[in-house]
Design a protein around this motif. Sequence first.
Motif, mmCIF file in Angstrom:
data_model
loop_
_atom_site.group_PDB
_atom_site.id
_atom_site.type_symbol
_atom_site.label_atom_id
_atom_site.label_comp_id
_atom_site.label_asym_id
_atom_site.label_seq_id
_atom_site.Cartn_x
_atom_site.Cartn_y
_atom_site.Cartn_z
ATOM 1 N N ILE A 100 -12.810 -16.502 -34.293
ATOM 2 C CA ILE A 100 -12.956 -15.703 -33.087
ATOM 3 C C ILE A 100 -12.006 -14.511 -33.207
ATOM 4 N N ARG A 101 -12.553 -13.351 -32.984
ATOM 5 C CA ARG A 101 -11.769 -12.119 -33.062
ATOM 6 C C ARG A 101 -11.346 -11.684 -31.673
ATOM 7 N N GLU A 102 -10.060 -11.490 -31.464
ATOM 8 C CA GLU A 102 -9.565 -10.998 -30.186
ATOM 9 C C GLU A 102 -9.585 -9.475 -30.200
ATOM 10 N N SER A 103 -9.995 -8.883 -29.105
ATOM 11 C CA SER A 103 -10.058 -7.432 -29.020
ATOM 12 C C SER A 103 -9.217 -6.961 -27.836
ATOM 13 N N THR A 104 -8.120 -6.311 -28.173
ATOM 14 C CA THR A 104 -7.272 -5.787 -27.101
ATOM 15 C C THR A 104 -7.971 -4.638 -26.372
ATOM 16 N N CYS A 105 -8.812 -3.914 -27.094
ATOM 17 C CA CYS A 105 -9.532 -2.798 -26.469
ATOM 18 C C CYS A 105 -10.451 -3.314 -25.349
ATOM 19 N N LEU A 106 -11.172 -4.391 -25.623
ATOM 20 C CA LEU A 106 -12.056 -4.948 -24.596
ATOM 21 C C LEU A 106 -11.263 -5.520 -23.420
ATOM 22 N N MET A 111 -1.604 -10.245 -19.651
ATOM 23 C CA MET A 111 -0.785 -11.236 -20.371
ATOM 24 C C MET A 111 -1.450 -11.607 -21.696
ATOM 25 N N LEU A 112 -2.761 -11.797 -21.670
ATOM 26 C CA LEU A 112 -3.496 -12.135 -22.887
ATOM 27 C C LEU A 112 -3.463 -10.976 -23.880
ATOM 28 N N CYS A 113 -3.590 -9.774 -23.394
ATOM 29 C CA CYS A 113 -3.537 -8.590 -24.250
ATOM 30 C C CYS A 113 -2.167 -8.484 -24.928
#
Length: 142
Positions: free
Chosen positions: A1-7, A133-135
């Motif tokens: 799973i890829r996390e995307s800070t932009c999204l 917080m997640l970002c």
Amino acid sequence: IRESTCLLVMFFICMLLLFLVLVAAGVAFLVFQDVLVNAAVEGFSKAVDSYDPDKNIGIVDSVQSVFKCCGVNSSADYLTKGKAIPSSCEMASYMTGCKAAVPDTLGDYIVVIAGVSIGAGAVMLLGMIFSMMLCCAIRNQD
């Protein structure tokens, strides 16, 4: 799973805009409560003036049924204009005019609507906090 800070940032921005709209609407409902009630009474007065039992304007009958009232001031509003009293206000308990009945009930509804919008804004604020917080956690992980 890829996390995307932009999204996540885009999600935060969308939530922030919705939050601002909800809180502004809630505050506006509370601040302009009298203006909203007066506008509703004026609109109903115009509808009563143009009431034609043959065309049966639905808004007049609906307001009189929901608020348990008759005419703007009383059932005499119809009689003075030479119109028949609508079936929606022929009950004996509907002798109160809608000018007196609508503001009380509508004022209660406006307070509820404002409370719900401000409460929904509070829930959205939590979503914005968790997304930031997640970002931050994703950035610190990299």
